[in-house]
Design an enzyme around this catalytic site. Sequence first.
Site: not given
Ligand code: GLP
Length: 245
Positions: A68, A139, A141, A146
């Site tokens: 992403d 959440n 995602h 989302e």
């Molecule tokens: C972001 C990314 C996701 C990722 C998530 C968790 O929003 N778009 O791909 O998995 O956050 O991030 P973290 O590993 O910092 O908790």
Amino acid sequence: MNRIQIGADADAAGRLAAGVVERALRERPAAVLALPTGATPRPLYRELVRRHREQGLSFAAAAVFGLDEYWPLAPEHPQSFRRFLRAELLDHVDLAAARFHMLDGGAAAGALERVCAAYEAALAAAGGIDTLLLGIGLNGHLGFNEPGAPRRGRTRVVELAELTRARAAADFGGEEVPRHGLTMGLGTILEARRIVVLATGAGKADIVALALAAAPDEALPASLLREHAAVEWILDRAAAARIER
Ligand code: GLP
């Protein structure tokens, strides 16, 4: 089927995930990988760089698709996911630049449909994803899918949840967090032959337990992983603490 592997801490979980990537590359040097960003995969990427440097693990024949990206955000912006994946992993291993596919956060609004279609076409041309690694949002995602994202959704532009933007605020300093993202769709994700979800830290314990217990539903994107035949959750003890057994 969803399998669960638990490492003692985030570094141990990172090593377990690195083992999955290494096996994928040794089985098939031309493996197609999809990779996430976030704090969670940092130990994984550190370990992959170490294995490349010290043990000759090669990415030369592989292809990497970033999961992403923020939109709009210049690719060279310090918070772009393109930059993150390069700085954490790709600048330090032997993957050719042309084999790194990333959604262009700098694309104009009118070009987004073409950008997303080109990304899906590149994925299809590569033969689909062999191993897809994912983090999980608080959440539930996946990528920037989302809650409420369609389970058959393809790569597209999406609106970010307020929670997602609030979590990213610190990284952006005083600057406004983009309101949109470009993301591989849930349909695209669920077509990967193998999926690894990486979650570490006590903050993820509730959402991990929920994703593994709730009936698969679009309201909780991570719960849809349970409909996939080959998903492995790699957790540390803190993130695994609330799983019902
Ligand atoms: C972001 C990314 C996701 C990722 C998530 C968790 O929003 N778009 O791909 O998995 O956050 O991030 P973290 O590993 O910092 O908790």
